[in-house]
Scaffold this active site. Structure first.
Site: not given
Ligand code: IVH
Length: 680
Positions: A40, A119, A121, A179, A297, A415, A439
């Site tokens: 701060d 990773e 989602k 995200e 991926k 009951c 009961c």
């Molecule tokens: S890769 C070419 N990685 O999922 C698409 N998307 O259907 C590249 N999402 O709304 C997206 N976690 O925001 C990717 N680890 C992740 C993700 C992710 C969530 C969401 C993304 C998008 C939807 C895609």
């Protein structure tokens, strides 16, 4: 520029960098290196200097995160690279088919198995962040994938999003994709505040994040704790960004101080993908944020390029989604279930519906007030939610689909199992059967509780068997279990001699138990597992507990007047003492001790102290840590309060950590805990 101005500029730069670093340590690493007061102080120093030299204020200064004027509407932004969607898979076959398609698409170019970056989602909102020469310029929502909304001002208020990339040489242009979401703990806190302010709570963290991000007034966004996780970049030929793999890009993003999921990994082939899915599914409830699946991926960027896109989704990526957690179905009827303590719970009988991976036919409606609040009627179409192992619940009614003929539910005043009067004390939400152990429904529940895994752990004594035993008047109290003979059991419907033998063996085995388990098994109202352990530790013997007065009981850590009264009431009941005597006569036994009540105060640094564990410890599981602490007489609880003595924090500790800091509680890491354990 004068020498003085140059020096001021240098000082401003140093201050800003220092503040950004502390911000990163605090919000991204969850590992602050300075006390809040020092932060701060630095922040105020920067504000004062900027006030003195307003022309030296830059938009990237940490003081400028908040303060943009509200806008009338969001401007449209064209995405340079479209923000596409992902193809979904819901089962292993679809995952294997994806891996096969990838292999075929790369035939001749690579050997199997394919390497994948994997990773979580995130269940939030996709955004893109544009950086020019290392400075954050524009941020936008995904929109339709080609055009989104400019929410730069709102994104600037999110403290984990760097306004300046902390590297000597930043790429001329970089677009970070990720995200925005709200951590579960922050969501709970926000909803509490909404209710206190008399405002509507949000349905889930995703809605809360969306509502907070799509504010025309960024000052409101700034008051909400939003989080951002990066999961990639828009394709970029700049030599400063990694050109080989997705995992290298993620490492680069982490170096640029973007938060990335700790659960990111690299795996091989479809077996690796499926194993990753299972491991994340198992951790899901414990993650600090909501996810709705995992994303796979192809790791090599050259392979990604080779595979390309179909329609609006890449061929090189796949979202493996968890089964839906909410589903719509029809409410056929409402029954009333009687719990162990007589609580009457209305339960919805549903048209079977597949939700969260299982078929659900019953869901709780909690109590009569909840039914009125949600205006649930028999015949309605309802939304059912199933989260983890929790009992499914009816969330809401789809009013648009309400048929002409629906029936309102009335809570019975007797009951349904024994016909005794049901009473609902003033100020309470729950109605209870007054039949006690006469009961049959309460008796069955009490037996099931007695036999449950964390109580006496009698394997095989499940609902069907207990129903038969009680309905045929073979067993009335837990003590009757220990006098059961093989003939009585084997005569029951669907009971072969062998399984009857197994049950008797399990009953026999349960005789050797611990005092804590036994106390818990008694099913005393308000005495859960943790309280039972406290009582066992404090009194050391069942007789001392049975004879304890209110005053004695109130001396036990964490026991207040309500629990103490329940215990006194339980043992005042002659019938309960009789059951206990019969159990002891059947050789149900445990080791007793002198109890901490009779020991000199605190014999070590752990005994009698309360611990809270938060975050992931590097080398120990939480269960391990808990067991070791408890073995030395410490107590592990779930939330931080003034009574907490130590907080043991691992990585990503969340809000408990902050609370501990605010309350001035000693915080130790794993090494600190180990040292403490070793001192004893
Ligand atoms: S890769 C070419 N990685 O999922 C698409 N998307 O259907 C590249 N999402 O709304 C997206 N976690 O925001 C990717 N680890 C992740 C993700 C992710 C969530 C969401 C993304 C998008 C939807 C895609």
């Amino acid at each position: 520029m004068s020498a003085e101005l140059k020096s001021v500029q240098q000082q401003l730069k140093t201050l800003r960098q220092q503040i950004e670093l502390y911000n990163y340590q605090y919000y991204v690493l969850n590992d602050p290196s300075v006390p809040d007061a020092e932060f701060d102080c630095l922040f105020r120093a920067l504000q004062q200097m900027e006030q003195q030299y307003p022309h030296l204020i830059t938009p990237e200064s940490p003081t400028q995160r908040i303060g943009a004027a509200p806008v009338k509407a969001f401007a449209q932004v064209q995405h340079n690279t479209p923000m596409l969607s992902l193809n979904n898979a819901f089962d292993e076959d679809e995952v294997k088919a994806f891996d096969r398609r990838v292999s075929e698409g790369l035939a001749g170019l690579t050997a199997n198995p394919i390497e994948y970056a994997v990773e979580p989602k995130f269940d939030g909102l996709a955004v893109t962040l544009r950086y020019e020469n290392g400075l954050f310029k524009t941020g936008a929502t995904r929109g339709d994938g080609y055009t989104g909304e400019d929410i730069t001002h709102n994104l600037r208020t999110i403290k984990v999003i760097p306004l300046t990339l902390p590297v000597e040489k930043a790429p001329g242009f970089l677009e970070v994709r990720g995200e925005v979401l709200m951590l579960k703990a922050d969501f709970i806190q926000l909803n509490k505040e909404q209710l206190q302010k008399g405002e509507k709570p949000f349905a889930n963290p995703r809605n809360a994040a969306a509502g907070s991000l799509r504010q025309l007034d960024a000052a409101i966004t700034a008051t909400r704790r939003l989080m951002f996780f990066a999961y990639g970049i828009a394709p970029n030929r700049d030599a400063l960004t990694p050109q080989d793999t997705h995992s290298a890009i993620m490492a680069y993003l982490a170096r640029l101080r973007f938060p990335i999921a700790r659960e990111c990994a690299v795996v091989q082939g479809s077996a690796g993908l499926i194993a990753y899915y299972s491991s994340i599914a198992a951790q899901r409830e414990r993650l600090p944020y909501d996810i709705d699946g995992v994303v796979y991926k192809v790791n090599a960027l050259a392979q990604q390029e080779e595979l390309g896109f179909v329609a609006r989704a890449p061929r090189f990526a796949l979202a493996h989604k968890f089964p839906a957690q909410e589903a719509m179905t029809r409410l056929l009827d409402i029954d009333v279930q009687v719990g162990r303590t007589g609580a009457l719970t209305p339960v919805a009988r549903l048209e079977p519906v597949f939700v969260g991976g299982v078929t659900v036919t019953n869901a709780t409606l909690h109590n009569a007030d909840e039914i009125s609040r949600k205006d649930v009627r028999i015949g309605d179409t309802v939304i059912v939610r199933r989260a983890g192992d929790v009992i499914p619940e009816v969330v809401s009614v789809v009013l648009a689909q309400r048929p002409a003929q629906t029936r309102r539910f009335v809570m019975p005043d007797h009951c349904p199992a024994c016909g005794a009067r049901a009473v609902r004390p003033e100020g309470e939400t729950v109605a209870r059967c007054t039949g006690g152990l006469f009961c049959p429904a309460q008796r069955k529940q009490a037996l099931l509780h007695f036999a449950s895994r964390r109580a006496m752990d009698i394997e095989g004594l499940g609902e069907k068997l207990v129903n038969q035993l009680v309905d045929n008047a073979i067993v009335r109290t837990p003590a009757d279990l220990y006098t059961l003979g093989i003939t009585a059991l084997a005569n029951l419907a669907r009971m072969a001699e062998k399984s009857a033998g197994n049950i008797l063996a399990a009953i026999e085995k349960s005789k050797q138990t611990t005092l804590a388990r036994f106390i818990y098994a008694l099913g005393i109202r308000n005495v859960g597992e943790a309280t039972a352990k406290d009582l066992a530790r404090h009194f050391g013997s069942l007789d001392r507990l049975m004879d304890a007065s209110m005053e004695n009981l109130l001396q036990v850590r964490d026991i207040g007047p309500i629990i103490a009264q329940s215990i006194v009431d339980f043992f005042a009941e002659h019938h309960n003492r009789e059951v206990i005597e019969r159990l002891r006569a059947s050789d149900v036994s445990w080791e007793e001790s002198i109890g901490t009540a009779s020991e000199p105060a605190s014999i070590n640094a752990i005994s009698g102290k309360t611990f809270v564990l938060t975050g992931t410890l590097p080398n120990m599981t939480r269960e391990d840590a808990k067991a070791q602490i408890e073995q030395l007489g410490g107590k592990v609880t779930g939330s931080v309060s003034k009574k907490t003595d130590y907080v043991i924090a691992g990585s990503d500790p969340g809000s408990k950590y902050e609370k501990a800091v605010n309350l001035g509680i000693t915080i130790l890491d794993e090494t600190g805990l180990k040292n403490l354990l070793q001192t004893i």
